[in-house]
Motif scaffolding. Structure first.
Motif, PDB file in Angstrom:
ATOM      1  N   ARG A 135       0.849  -1.202   0.000  1.00  0.00           N
ATOM      2  CA  ARG A 135       0.000   0.000   0.000  1.00  0.00           C
ATOM      3  C   ARG A 135       0.877   1.242   0.000  1.00  0.00           C
ATOM      4  O   ARG A 135       1.916   1.282   0.676  1.00  0.00           O
ATOM      5  CB  ARG A 135      -0.869   0.044   1.269  1.00  0.00           C
ATOM      6  CG  ARG A 135      -2.026  -0.887   1.209  1.00  0.00           C
ATOM      7  CD  ARG A 135      -2.812  -0.934   2.504  1.00  0.00           C
ATOM      8  NE  ARG A 135      -3.496  -2.199   2.525  1.00  0.00           N
ATOM      9  CZ  ARG A 135      -4.620  -2.443   1.858  1.00  0.00           C
ATOM     10  NH1 ARG A 135      -5.198  -1.481   1.161  1.00  0.00           N
ATOM     11  NH2 ARG A 135      -5.166  -3.626   1.885  1.00  0.00           N
ATOM     12  N   SER A 139       0.193   5.673  -0.262  1.00  0.00           N
ATOM     13  CA  SER A 139      -0.670   6.839  -0.494  1.00  0.00           C
ATOM     14  C   SER A 139       0.200   8.072  -0.622  1.00  0.00           C
ATOM     15  O   SER A 139       1.289   8.157  -0.033  1.00  0.00           O
ATOM     16  CB  SER A 139      -1.636   7.042   0.675  1.00  0.00           C
ATOM     17  OG  SER A 139      -2.458   5.923   0.836  1.00  0.00           O
ATOM     18  N   THR A 177      -4.781   7.163  -2.192  1.00  0.00           N
ATOM     19  CA  THR A 177      -4.147   5.851  -2.191  1.00  0.00           C
ATOM     20  C   THR A 177      -3.866   5.459  -3.635  1.00  0.00           C
ATOM     21  O   THR A 177      -4.791   5.346  -4.431  1.00  0.00           O
ATOM     22  CB  THR A 177      -5.090   4.818  -1.530  1.00  0.00           C
ATOM     23  OG1 THR A 177      -5.362   5.291  -0.215  1.00  0.00           O
ATOM     24  CG2 THR A 177      -4.464   3.440  -1.471  1.00  0.00           C
ATOM     25  N   ASP A 228      -3.020  -0.030  -3.673  1.00  0.00           N
ATOM     26  CA  ASP A 228      -4.043  -0.366  -2.679  1.00  0.00           C
ATOM     27  C   ASP A 228      -4.148  -1.881  -2.465  1.00  0.00           C
ATOM     28  O   ASP A 228      -5.084  -2.527  -2.931  1.00  0.00           O
ATOM     29  CB  ASP A 228      -5.381   0.206  -3.201  1.00  0.00           C
ATOM     30  CG  ASP A 228      -6.474   0.148  -2.154  1.00  0.00           C
ATOM     31  OD1 ASP A 228      -6.172  -0.175  -0.998  1.00  0.00           O
ATOM     32  OD2 ASP A 228      -7.625   0.427  -2.506  1.00  0.00           O
TER      33      ASP A 228
END
Ligand SMILES: Nc1ncnc2c1ncn2[C@@H]1O[C@H](COP(=O)(O)OP(=O)(O)OP(=O)(O)O)[C@@H](O)[C@H]1O
Length: 310
Positions: free
Chosen positions: A21, A23, A28, A31
């Motif tokens: 992940r 961001s 984001t 993901d």
């Protein structure tokens, strides 16, 4: 049709990505991406602009720090073991990273000096067709020659894995095909290739498996052939019937995904079962199919279907 997808590859995972992940601010962009790359395969990452492809591979290279998830390259953590990872993973440079005045030979020598056991740059330059350019400055190389040099520099540390991002963007069709042969040659020498590309033909020709990424998520992961066969209408049948055909009978063909009438030509999307049933139907009505063409859907079709980018 490529044989790449039919190669046997499984020799153990050399790259493992689990639940990655990332961001930027409140956006984001990666993901929960997970995949493994087997030693010796060409693994493609394909997706629309901004899908998160570069963020994913740069996390594998240790150039970006994930917010969550686990990455291993030959068992090493790209961030914590960064120096060790650079010894097993070769990455393609961006154009801005080489000085225009540097000659090809100087660039090869400079990068070879970064590794304890570098490849001999002379045969490498020879293999990549750069021998005649050794004294040429980087700034005046053609696009194809620059890409060859980038591949040489990515290979100079004798890596187990090489990451090639947008390798053939901006190249003419001849240079693109030459570059594909080089990538196949790299793999034939046992190097695992992680390839980020926008070009369907490139992915279909080169990759053993492809991860389709869209909006930071993997929407499909399969061989090129497997991705195509997931497409509704993976077989395309077109013909001109010698007499009108009953539309209801056509619509009832098995596995039919689409029907298109244009002038006197009919085009159906379906599967092999659709073709067989169509031929039976035509025979029953004693109708001849003029200019009958049966073709496979392409990776392009699969991409549009599976990313919803149509
Ligand atoms: N350092 C950064 N800061 C803020 N946003 C970023 C940064 N790097 C990437 N992004 C954003 O993250 C998203 C994913 O970018 P990324 O470069 O990973 O996509 P991509 O799939 O490689 O795209 P492309 O095919 O256009 O190269 C994009 O919307 C991009 O604008």
């Amino acid at each position: 049709m490529t044989t790449a997808s039919t190669r046997t590859t499984a020799r153990g995972a050399v790259v493992e990505v689990s639940n990655l992940r990332k961001s930027y601010g409140d956006r984001t962009v990666v993901d929960g991406v997970s995949f493994t790359v087997e030693e010796g395969e060409i693994f493609g990452i394909l997706g629309p602009n901004g899908a998160g492809k570069t963020t994913t591979v740069e996390s594998i290279e240790g150039l970006r720090v994930p917010d969550a998830g686990r990455i291993r390259v030959a068992g090493l953590d790209p961030v914590a073991d960064h120096a060790a990872v650079t010894q097993v993973l070769g990455a393609q440079l961006q154009e801005s990273e080489l000085q225009a005045k540097l000659t090809v030979r100087e660039a090869l020598e400079l990068y070879a000096a970064l590794y304890p056991n570098p490849a001999d740059w002379r045969p490498l330059a020879e293999r990549l067709g750069l021998t005649a350019q050794l004294k040429t400055r980087f700034g005046v190389l053609s696009g194809g020659q620059k890409q060859r040099l980038f591949i040489a520099l990515a290979l100079i540390g004798n890596p187990r894995v090489v990451v090639l991002d947008e390798l053939t963007t901006g190249l003419d069709p001849r240079a693109r095909r030459d570059t594909w042969e080089i990538v196949e040659d790299v793999r034939a020498r046992g190097v695992t290739v992680l390839l980020v590309t926008h070009f369907m033909e490139e992915a279909q020709r080169l990759c053993d498996r492809i991860a389709l990424i869209d909006k930071g998520r993997i929407t499909a992961l399969d061989t090129p052939r497997g991705l195509i066969s997931r497409t509704a209408g993976s077989t395309v049948i077109s013909f001109t019937p010698s007499a009108p055909l009953d539309e209801e009978e056509l619509a009832a063909l098995p596995a039919l995904a689409s029907v298109e009438y244009k002038d006197d030509r009919i085009t159906l999307g379906g599967t092999d079962d659709t073709v067989t049933a169509l031929l039976t139907l035509l025979a029953r009505h004693r109708i001849t199919a003029h200019q009958l063409r049966v073709t496979d859907a392409t990776l392009d079709d699969a991409f549009l279907d599976l990313t919803g980018a149509a």
